[in-house]
Design a protein around this motif. Structure first.
Motif, mmCIF file in Angstrom:
data_model
loop_
_atom_site.group_PDB
_atom_site.id
_atom_site.type_symbol
_atom_site.label_atom_id
_atom_site.label_comp_id
_atom_site.label_asym_id
_atom_site.label_seq_id
_atom_site.Cartn_x
_atom_site.Cartn_y
_atom_site.Cartn_z
ATOM 1 N N GLU A 14 -2.263 5.302 5.293
ATOM 2 C CA GLU A 14 -1.331 5.126 4.180
ATOM 3 C C GLU A 14 -2.056 5.222 2.840
ATOM 4 O OE1 GLU A 14 1.057 1.578 4.678
ATOM 5 O OE2 GLU A 14 0.955 1.828 6.859
ATOM 6 N N LYS A 15 -3.232 4.610 2.760
ATOM 7 C CA LYS A 15 -4.015 4.634 1.525
ATOM 8 C C LYS A 15 -4.411 6.068 1.173
ATOM 9 C CE LYS A 15 -8.104 2.507 -0.612
ATOM 10 N NZ LYS A 15 -8.832 3.751 -0.947
ATOM 11 N N LYS A 40 -1.280 7.982 -0.050
ATOM 12 C CA LYS A 40 -0.878 7.546 -1.389
ATOM 13 C C LYS A 40 -1.767 8.183 -2.450
ATOM 14 C CE LYS A 40 1.173 3.076 -0.161
ATOM 15 N NZ LYS A 40 1.020 1.601 -0.217
ATOM 16 N N GLU A 41 -3.051 8.246 -2.158
ATOM 17 C CA GLU A 41 -3.984 8.872 -3.097
ATOM 18 C C GLU A 41 -3.660 10.358 -3.257
ATOM 19 O OE1 GLU A 41 -7.772 8.016 -1.406
ATOM 20 O OE2 GLU A 41 -7.855 5.947 -2.192
#
Length: 263
Positions: free
Chosen positions: A2-3, A6-7
């Motif tokens: 997810e991180k 998102k980036e």
């Protein structure tokens, strides 16, 4: 994951890896709308619309999406299972849209067999979907009928959808309206209206044919369900009327047919 996604969503021209694409497809019906809507589906739709996927990656998405048969996923169940069906419908709509655009990197990227599979699956989807949920406090927007309608728009407007089959789409719409026994309350009827007025605006469907189809519809109005179904159609017709009239293309024969659609 997810991180990482998102980036990448914050980047102008992100490059996606195979495992990231696979993760998004694996979680296309994630129960958390902040992940499903705001991360996964936004990333997939953006990558297709802005041509961030390579051609091979686009091919991979198509093969994987069809292999998973997401429109059939636990089709008798409502709730969380619906999310996979509903958002698969949106993904299919994006794939067909890209395949149809002449200026797209993915123009005619689908094989004839893949394209036909998307057509056939999309035309049958709302004939068995039973989840009436628009917005859910638990899952956010489920909106299966709206997303199924979006897929039907891309099908009927696709240049490779046989013009000889547009009557089948009208028949599908009729079957949808006659099987739904609840009043649409989240603009699903307006999204279904898009199937017709977008087909008219894209010269895939004549207003004469719509008028003839409309005069053939029959709702006996013998009980409350009859009235609900009639009311859903009438709301759909209102949107068709408004949109075609706004574009200043509403023909007199269709205008009259809509006027005559009453109790």
């Amino acid at each position: 994951m997810e991180k990482i996604l998102k980036e990448k969503l914050a980047q102008d021209m992100p490059i996606y890896q195979q495992e990231e694409i696979l993760w998004m497809l694996d979680h296309i019906g994630h129960p958390n709308y902040k992940i499903r809507d705001d991360l996964i589906f936004v990333s997939l739709a953006r990558a297709i619309q802005e041509e961030l996927f390579t051609k091979d990656q686009f091919d991979f998405v198509v093969v994987e999406a069809l292999k998973r048969q997401g429109l059939l996923y636990k089709k008798e169940e409502v709730g969380q299972a619906t999310l996979i069906r509903s958002f698969t419908a949106l993904l299919f709509a994006n794939l067909l849209n890209a395949d149809a655009k002449k200026n797209s990197l993915y123009f005619k990227r689908l094989s004839s067999q893949q394209r036909m599979a998307l057509f056939e699956q999309g035309m049958s989807y709302l004939l068995y979907e039973n989840d009436r949920t628009g917005y859910s406090e638990e899952y956010g927007w489920v909106h299966a009928f709206a997303h199924g309608a979006d897929l039907l728009v891309e099908i009927i407007c696709h240049p490779d959808f046989p013009i000889t089959r547009v009557n089948e789409v009208l028949q599908v719409l009729e079957k949808i309206f006659k099987r739904v026994d609840w009043r649409f309350i989240s603009d699903e009827d307006w999204r279904l209206a898009r199937v017709i007025y977008q087909a008219v605006l894209n010269e895939r469907l004549s207003q004469t044919r719509v008028a003839v189809w409309l005069t053939s519809l029959s709702f006996p109005l013998e009980n409350s369900i009859d009235f609900i179904q009639f009311s859903n159609v009438r709301s759909c017709l209102l949107e068709i009327y408004l949109q075609l009239n706004k574009e200043k293309v509403l023909a007199d024969e269709l205008r009259e047919a809509i006027h005559l659609f009453s109790y």
